[in-house]
Design a protein around this motif. Structure first.
Motif, PDB file in Angstrom:
ATOM      1  N   LEU A 107     -14.415   1.863 -13.242  1.00 58.21           N
ATOM      2  CA  LEU A 107     -12.867   1.785 -13.385  1.00 58.21           C
ATOM      3  C   LEU A 107     -12.691   1.826 -14.835  1.00 58.21           C
ATOM      4  N   ALA A 108     -11.520   2.556 -15.346  1.00 56.93           N
ATOM      5  CA  ALA A 108     -11.044   2.587 -16.640  1.00 56.93           C
ATOM      6  C   ALA A 108     -10.197   1.495 -17.104  1.00 56.93           C
ATOM      7  N   GLU A 109     -10.189   1.173 -18.320  1.00 58.99           N
ATOM      8  CA  GLU A 109      -9.068  -0.004 -18.862  1.00 58.99           C
ATOM      9  C   GLU A 109      -8.051   0.893 -19.321  1.00 58.99           C
ATOM     10  N   LEU A 110      -6.946   0.609 -18.695  1.00 52.80           N
ATOM     11  CA  LEU A 110      -5.513   1.536 -19.026  1.00 52.80           C
ATOM     12  C   LEU A 110      -5.029   0.859 -20.225  1.00 52.80           C
ATOM     13  N   SER A 111      -4.143   1.567 -21.041  1.00 46.92           N
ATOM     14  CA  SER A 111      -3.504   1.032 -22.255  1.00 46.92           C
ATOM     15  C   SER A 111      -2.035   1.640 -22.021  1.00 46.92           C
ATOM     16  N   ASP A 112      -1.318   1.263 -23.081  1.00 45.06           N
ATOM     17  CA  ASP A 112       0.066   1.874 -23.124  1.00 45.06           C
ATOM     18  C   ASP A 112       0.017   3.510 -23.135  1.00 45.06           C
ATOM     19  N   GLY A 113       0.820   3.816 -22.214  1.00 48.32           N
ATOM     20  CA  GLY A 113       1.156   5.525 -22.311  1.00 48.32           C
ATOM     21  C   GLY A 113       0.165   6.022 -21.338  1.00 48.32           C
ATOM     22  N   ASP A 114      -0.832   5.272 -20.492  1.00 49.49           N
ATOM     23  CA  ASP A 114      -1.563   5.672 -19.644  1.00 49.49           C
ATOM     24  C   ASP A 114      -1.050   5.375 -18.178  1.00 49.49           C
ATOM     25  N   HIS A 115      -1.323   6.313 -17.323  1.00 53.27           N
ATOM     26  CA  HIS A 115      -0.742   6.051 -16.092  1.00 53.27           C
ATOM     27  C   HIS A 115      -1.773   6.460 -14.995  1.00 53.27           C
ATOM     28  N   GLU A 116      -2.025   5.545 -13.969  1.00 52.80           N
ATOM     29  CA  GLU A 116      -2.965   5.579 -13.002  1.00 52.80           C
ATOM     30  C   GLU A 116      -2.449   6.513 -11.840  1.00 52.80           C
ATOM     31  N   TRP A 117      -3.321   7.807 -11.643  1.00 53.60           N
ATOM     32  CA  TRP A 117      -3.178   8.989 -10.774  1.00 53.60           C
ATOM     33  C   TRP A 117      -2.212   8.444  -9.648  1.00 53.60           C
ATOM     34  N   HIS A 118      -2.791   7.557  -8.562  1.00 55.91           N
ATOM     35  CA  HIS A 118      -1.974   7.292  -7.239  1.00 55.91           C
ATOM     36  C   HIS A 118      -0.923   6.645  -7.408  1.00 55.91           C
ATOM     37  N   SER A 119      -0.807   5.819  -8.424  1.00 52.39           N
ATOM     38  CA  SER A 119       0.502   5.167  -8.838  1.00 52.39           C
ATOM     39  C   SER A 119       1.509   5.857  -9.144  1.00 52.39           C
ATOM     40  N   LEU A 120       0.878   6.840  -9.934  1.00 54.12           N
ATOM     41  CA  LEU A 120       2.208   7.851 -10.552  1.00 54.12           C
ATOM     42  C   LEU A 120       2.752   8.795  -9.488  1.00 54.12           C
ATOM     43  N   ALA A 121       1.823   8.982  -8.742  1.00 54.39           N
ATOM     44  CA  ALA A 121       2.169  10.001  -7.492  1.00 54.39           C
ATOM     45  C   ALA A 121       2.940   9.586  -6.479  1.00 54.39           C
ATOM     46  N   ALA A 122       2.760   8.195  -6.276  1.00 56.28           N
ATOM     47  CA  ALA A 122       3.702   7.212  -5.285  1.00 56.28           C
ATOM     48  C   ALA A 122       4.984   7.306  -5.557  1.00 56.28           C
ATOM     49  N   ASP A 123       5.366   7.437  -6.691  1.00 53.55           N
ATOM     50  CA  ASP A 123       6.757   7.515  -7.070  1.00 53.55           C
ATOM     51  C   ASP A 123       7.494   8.866  -7.341  1.00 53.55           C
ATOM     52  N   ALA A 124       6.739   9.737  -6.857  1.00 54.71           N
ATOM     53  CA  ALA A 124       7.039  11.335  -7.371  1.00 54.71           C
ATOM     54  C   ALA A 124       7.564  12.033  -5.909  1.00 54.71           C
ATOM     55  N   GLU A 125       8.679  12.942  -6.299  1.00 48.19           N
ATOM     56  CA  GLU A 125       9.199  13.651  -5.139  1.00 48.19           C
ATOM     57  C   GLU A 125       8.378  15.134  -5.434  1.00 48.19           C
ATOM     58  N   PRO A 126       8.188  15.718  -4.332  1.00 51.87           N
ATOM     59  CA  PRO A 126       7.411  17.043  -4.314  1.00 51.87           C
ATOM     60  C   PRO A 126       8.298  18.090  -5.248  1.00 51.87           C
ATOM     61  N   ALA A 127       7.585  18.840  -5.996  1.00 47.42           N
ATOM     62  CA  ALA A 127       8.081  19.929  -6.831  1.00 47.42           C
ATOM     63  C   ALA A 127       7.978  21.092  -6.269  1.00 47.42           C
ATOM     64  N   ALA A 128       9.109  22.055  -6.091  1.00 46.57           N
ATOM     65  CA  ALA A 128       8.869  23.398  -5.680  1.00 46.57           C
ATOM     66  C   ALA A 128       8.215  24.338  -6.985  1.00 46.57           C
TER      67      ALA A 128
END
Length: 644
Positions: free
Chosen positions: A211-232
């Motif tokens: 597991l990586a240690e995340l810093s400011d400006g880093d986003h975890e893949w699944h957490s980021l995707a959980a808040d996203a709407e599908p793009a066309a």
């Protein structure tokens, strides 16, 4: 059999002649076989430097053509991707619908980070499904992805970040090798410390192994995707850039090959049917990496454009767990066509010279084996032919072309193969052999392999941010022709033999000799698993050839006797002028991660010059092995001279 050969040749020739004599008609027909938002009216155009541009007024999106289109056509439940990872102990299967949905959501996540059409995204990932999803998500938005092989050194990643100036960097927390785990996040952090350009954000796919240690400006893949709407899918011009891929082994200013959406999609879809004989629903397995051109073309894009299933393999040809790894995958996933590099099978042959692992598996599903990435040496070709009893297809292409230049066209109608030959030019490629004066060479006479303009769709359109470098490197040497940098010849039947890079031709006392020919002789010896021949400086002759050979596992003979036998064979087969100065038995050879032997680096070591360990090397310890072997032999020769 003879009648079949004549029929095959005729079918090929008709297709080939149409592609050369009427390229616009030929490629318009191929373009009509993939989905477009706006079908092009202008098939072929020329830029100000007289470089070909295809489908300039067409609009499409390669992600739509490869994913959404198949779902829309009612084939969403078909398997698109099979992930097999013996190094992590995991497997995964994704349907076209699942791939489409995951890609659309992640594209939405990238859009939330500000990624728009034309922006660049650097991807630094191992062989996991998310690597493909990230690439397709960029394409979906019209963004330009640049994949850097996972594990590349921080400095090499930094210079690519500076050249591509990405808005976002996407990485995994780690890569997993046979015997070690490579944390990626520290490499990314070090690269960003070194680079002038700073992306807006980093997205990290966390893997349980590290597991990586995340810093400011880093986003975890699944957490980021959980808040996203599908793009066309965004409509892009056919000529808009799809990706930048930096060629391996670059130093200083990197050379980023630029590929477009439309021409690439048309060429890949055509090749899957015409070259690889693949139909929708069939399984295609390319044992490469998404960081290389083979991975881009024949793991990520081509199989899904054709509606096939692609196998994504996170493992090695050997040691995961043994030399039967490929056979297990072919049986388990019912693979119809398999594509890898010759070096992978040389590794298998070294560990399992009799092919005993094959007997454990039923590979009756396999119809064709394709090899590329380096020249398929005849000894390996014959070993595979005997072992598999099915077509072994040597085909030739480059990072720059993106798809095969020469091949046996298995989907049009195959012809008999010849050891050492990539068979015939693929339709679209007007291949010629030129002498140093630019005159066309006759049969069996070696020269520079070139391609007359127009280059077909799918080839590089420029070098990223450096069109002058593109023209100078590829188009200026022989005006009107693309310079491949390889040497070779056509035989009297029109078969193309590519003998290797033109800088692998050495000059011995005024005689130009191909190191590839000498490697054929060395590799044919029953005790040799792998070999390389290089030319080193000589005060009298200019250059002399030196061979390095790896014996097969289990070899217990006298190495000095083997070296003498090999030198004698070269004298007998090629002649006294080609007599090897030395043959050294070594335990391993330095190679890139894609399997190419680093011959230029070997020459540097042999000539006693200083060298830097390249970022592309797979096993840095192999350099020390070769260095020590050469030094030991040089000291031995000096002692013999002193005693005399």
């Amino acid at each position: 059999m003879q009648a079949h050969q004549q029929s095959s040749r005729k079918r090929y020739q008709e297709s080939y002649r149409q592609s050369i004599d009427h390229p616009e008609t030929f490629w318009k027909e191929q373009a009509a076989r993939i989905p477009w938002f706006t079908f092009p009216d202008t098939i072929l155009a020329w830029d100000e430097q007289q470089h070909a541009r295809w489908f300039v007024d067409g609009e499409m999106n390669i992600c739509h053509a490869a994913l959404d289109h198949h779902v829309d056509e009612g084939r969403g439940e078909q398997t698109a991707l099979l992930w097999d990872s013996p190094v992590s102990g995991q497997k995964r299967r994704m349907s076209y619908r699942e791939m489409r949905d995951a890609t659309a959501v992640f594209a939405g996540a990238l859009r939330n980070l500000g990624v728009e059409k034309g922006d660049r995204v650097v991807i630094y990932m191992p062989m996991v499904p998310e690597a493909l999803i990230a690439m397709y998500a960029c394409a979906r938005l019209g963004a330009v992805h640049s994949v850097v092989f996972g594990g590349f050194a921080a400095h090499e990643l930094a210079v690519r970040i500076d050249d591509a100036s990405p808005k976002v960097v996407i990485a995994a927390s780690c890569g997993i090798e046979v015997d070690k785990i490579i944390p990626y996040k520290p490499i990314v952090d070090a690269a960003l410390t070194q680079s002038t350009h700073q992306p807006d954000a980093c997205v990290i796919l966390q893997r349980d192994a590290c597991l990586a240690e995340l810093s400011d400006g880093d986003h975890e893949w699944h957490s980021l995707a959980a808040d996203a709407e599908p793009a066309a899918c965004v409509s892009v011009k056919a000529t808009d850039p799809l990706y930048v891929l930096y060629t391996s082994g670059t130093t200083g200013k990197p050379k980023g090959v630029v590929r477009d959406h439309g021409g690439y999609a048309v060429a890949l879809a055509y090749s899957m049917e015409a070259v690889y004989d693949m139909a929708p629903g069939e399984v295609f397995f390319s044992a490469s990496d998404v960081g290389w051109v083979v991975g881009h073309s024949y793991i990520v894009y081509a199989p899904l454009l054709r509606g096939c299933t692609t196998v994504v393999y996170e493992g090695k040809p050997v040691r995961t767990p043994d030399a039967g790894a490929f056979w297990r995958l072919i049986e388990e996933y019912r693979v119809k066509a398999f594509f890898t590099a010759p070096t992978a099978f040389r590794a298998i042959k070294k560990e399992d010279p009799e092919g005993t692992h094959l007997a454990q598996y039923d590979i009756s599903c396999l119809k064709n084996l394709f090899l590329a990435g380096e020249r398929l040496d005849p000894p390996t070709y014959h070993w595979l032919n005997k072992l598999l009893e099915r077509p072994v297809i040597d085909h030739w292409w480059q990072t720059e072309t993106g798809w095969p230049i020469a091949a046996n066209m298995m989907g049009i109608d195959p012809v008999p193969t010849k050891a050492g030959s990539a068979t015939f030019p693929v339709p679209g490629y007007d291949v010629r052999i030129l002498d140093p004066d630019g005159e066309e060479a006759g049969p069996n006479i070696q020269g520079s392999v070139v391609i007359r303009q127009p280059m077909p769709p799918g080839c590089l359109t420029t070098i990223w941010q450096n069109p002058e470098r593109f023209h100078k490197a590829y188009m200026a040497t022989f005006p009107g022709f693309y310079l491949t940098g390889d040497g070779g010849y056509f035989d009297k039947e029109g078969y193309l033999f590519v003998m290797g890079r033109t800088d692998d031709v050495i000059n011995v006392a005024g005689h130009r000799l191909s190191t590839g020919e000498m490697e054929e002789v060395l590799g044919a010896h029953p005790a040799v698993a792998e070999c390389a021949v290089i030319g080193i400086r000589d005060a009298l002759k200019g250059q002399v050839p030196v061979g390095l050979v790896i014996p097969k596992d289990g070899f217990d003979g006298d190495t000095l006797a083997l070296e003498n036998e090999l030198k004698q064979q070269v004298r007998e087969k090629i002649g006294g002028i080609a007599g090897l100065q030395e043959v050294l038995v070594v335990s391993r050879l330095p190679k890139t991660r894609s399997g190419k032997i680093l011959r230029k680096l070997l020459r540097t070591i042999a000539d006693g010059e200083e060298y830097a360990v390249p970022s592309t090397i797979d096993d840095p310890g192999s350099l020390q092995d070769v260095h020590d072997s050469m030094r030991e032999r040089a000291l031995g020769q000096a002692e013999q001279a002193r005693q005399r």
